[in-house]
Design a protein around this motif. Structure first.
Motif, PDB file in Angstrom:
ATOM      1  N   ASN A  45       0.808  -1.225   0.000  1.00  0.00           N
ATOM      2  CA  ASN A  45       0.000   0.000   0.000  1.00  0.00           C
ATOM      3  C   ASN A  45       0.839   1.273   0.000  1.00  0.00           C
ATOM      4  OD1 ASN A  45      -2.449  -1.442   0.030  1.00  0.00           O
ATOM      5  ND2 ASN A  45      -2.322  -1.677   2.249  1.00  0.00           N
ATOM      6  N   ILE A  46       2.081   1.172  -0.476  1.00  0.00           N
ATOM      7  CA  ILE A  46       2.921   2.364  -0.589  1.00  0.00           C
ATOM      8  C   ILE A  46       2.538   3.164  -1.832  1.00  0.00           C
ATOM      9  CG2 ILE A  46       5.308   3.164  -0.847  1.00  0.00           C
ATOM     10  CD1 ILE A  46       6.159   0.699   0.716  1.00  0.00           C
ATOM     11  N   ILE A  47       2.106   2.475  -2.889  1.00  0.00           N
ATOM     12  CA  ILE A  47       1.649   3.150  -4.092  1.00  0.00           C
ATOM     13  C   ILE A  47       0.246   2.671  -4.424  1.00  0.00           C
ATOM     14  CG2 ILE A  47       3.982   3.433  -5.005  1.00  0.00           C
ATOM     15  CD1 ILE A  47       3.515   1.119  -6.850  1.00  0.00           C
ATOM     16  N   GLN A  48      -0.458   3.470  -5.234  1.00  0.00           N
ATOM     17  CA  GLN A  48      -1.842   3.176  -5.594  1.00  0.00           C
ATOM     18  C   GLN A  48      -1.903   2.098  -6.674  1.00  0.00           C
ATOM     19  OE1 GLN A  48      -4.500   4.994  -4.281  1.00  0.00           O
ATOM     20  NE2 GLN A  48      -3.299   6.464  -3.114  1.00  0.00           N
ATOM     21  N   ASN A  49      -3.107   1.577  -6.864  1.00  0.00           N
ATOM     22  CA  ASN A  49      -3.354   0.736  -8.030  1.00  0.00           C
ATOM     23  C   ASN A  49      -3.321   1.634  -9.268  1.00  0.00           C
ATOM     24  OD1 ASN A  49      -4.437  -0.813 -10.129  1.00  0.00           O
ATOM     25  ND2 ASN A  49      -5.819  -1.910  -8.752  1.00  0.00           N
ATOM     26  N   PRO A  50      -2.428   1.374 -10.238  1.00  0.00           N
ATOM     27  CA  PRO A  50      -2.276   2.296 -11.380  1.00  0.00           C
ATOM     28  C   PRO A  50      -3.491   2.328 -12.296  1.00  0.00           C
ATOM     29  CG  PRO A  50      -1.041   0.288 -11.751  1.00  0.00           C
ATOM     30  CD  PRO A  50      -1.536   0.225 -10.336  1.00  0.00           C
TER      31      PRO A  50
END
Length: 287
Positions: A45-50
């Motif tokens: 959960n460090i980056i979003q679902n692109p």
């Protein structure tokens, strides 16, 4: 005397050419690690679902929640750029790998046996080589359609002649050496001569060509994505994201084009530096 030799070796290592090679290695390694860790970072959960649109997403500038802002389609720019690295490496590795696997054996066989086969292959490869790489890739993309493997095929065709020509030219010069004639006199089969004696003596330039072709392939893939001919819309890709960002550029929305463009430029620069550094490493006379 030993101290002077050490000083000389340190000076050579710190020369401008080696610094550029080191920069190329570090940049390339950075993007490789980024591509391999993208899915893990999403799982943490460090980056979003692109591919997941946000509730109120339209053209948010960079902020604490979305470090590189959001696009007009509701995507997080940072996530799309990170996952675009994965797509770039998949396509480029497949494209350069396919062209290497096809071009190197053809160059070996053509250069060693010569004759009508050599003339036919040389005519075919020269014909392909005269065509502009982007134009040929666009034409093939129309034929094979979208997709990672299809894009790799469209890119690889234009690189096969380069591997073929380099390996063929080296093979024609090496096959007249005494150690090849000695192997023939001892009854070595053509297959053994090609694989054991010739192959490792003619492929020194292949790593250099591989890295330079990879840099070129990223640019062409970006061009295909910009034209809507590269990867499917559900795959984050830098060229396609730049195409979507054009509408907002005229209204001062700079972040949707800056970061994908910067990622593409940096990756191409790293691979180019790596290729140039390897060229000077394998060919000291160029220095």
């Amino acid at each position: 005397m030993i101290f002077n030799n050490r000083k000389k070796n340190i000076f050579l290592f710190l020369s401008i050419n080696n610094i550029l090679l080191l920069c190329g290695i570090l940049i390339t390694l950075f993007f490789i690690i980024l591509a391999l860790s993208a899915s893990f970072l999403q799982g943490q959960n460090i980056i979003q679902n692109p591919l997941e649109s946000l509730i109120n997403p339209i053209h948010q500038p960079p902020n604490n929640e979305h470090w590189w802002g959001t696009t007009g389609q509701g995507y997080d720019v940072f996530s799309r750029t990170i996952f675009g690295t994965q797509a770039a490496f998949k396509v480029v590795t497949l494209a350069t790998g396919l062209s290497l696997v096809i071009g190197v054996p053809l160059g070996l066989v053509s250069g060693y046996f010569g004759g009508k086969l050599d003339k036919l292959l040389l005519f075919l490869m020269d014909t392909i080589y005269t065509l502009p790489g982007l134009l040929l890739s666009v034409t093939l993309a129309f034929v094979v359609g979208r997709g990672i493997f299809n894009a790799a095929i469209a890119l690889s065709i234009s690189y096969i002649p380069q591997y073929y020509r380099v390996v063929r030219n080296h093979t024609t010069s090496v096959k007249t050496e005494l150690f090849i004639e000695a192997a023939q006199a001892m009854g070595a089969t053509p297959q053994r001569i090609l694989t054991k004696h010739l192959f490792f003596n003619v492929v020194q330039s292949v790593p250099v060509l591989f890295t330079l072709n990879a840099a070129d392939a990223i640019l062409i893939l970006g061009g295909l994505g910009f034209l809507g001919l590269g990867l499917p819309e559900n795959v984050p890709e830098w060229g396609y994201d730049l195409r979507l960002a054009l509408d907002g550029l005229s209204t001062g929305i700079w972040w949707t084009t800056l970061f994908p463009g910067l990622a593409m430029t940096t990756m191409v620069t790293g691979l180019s530096l790596l290729g140039e550094g390897l060229t000077e490493f394998f060919e000291p006379r160029i220095r």
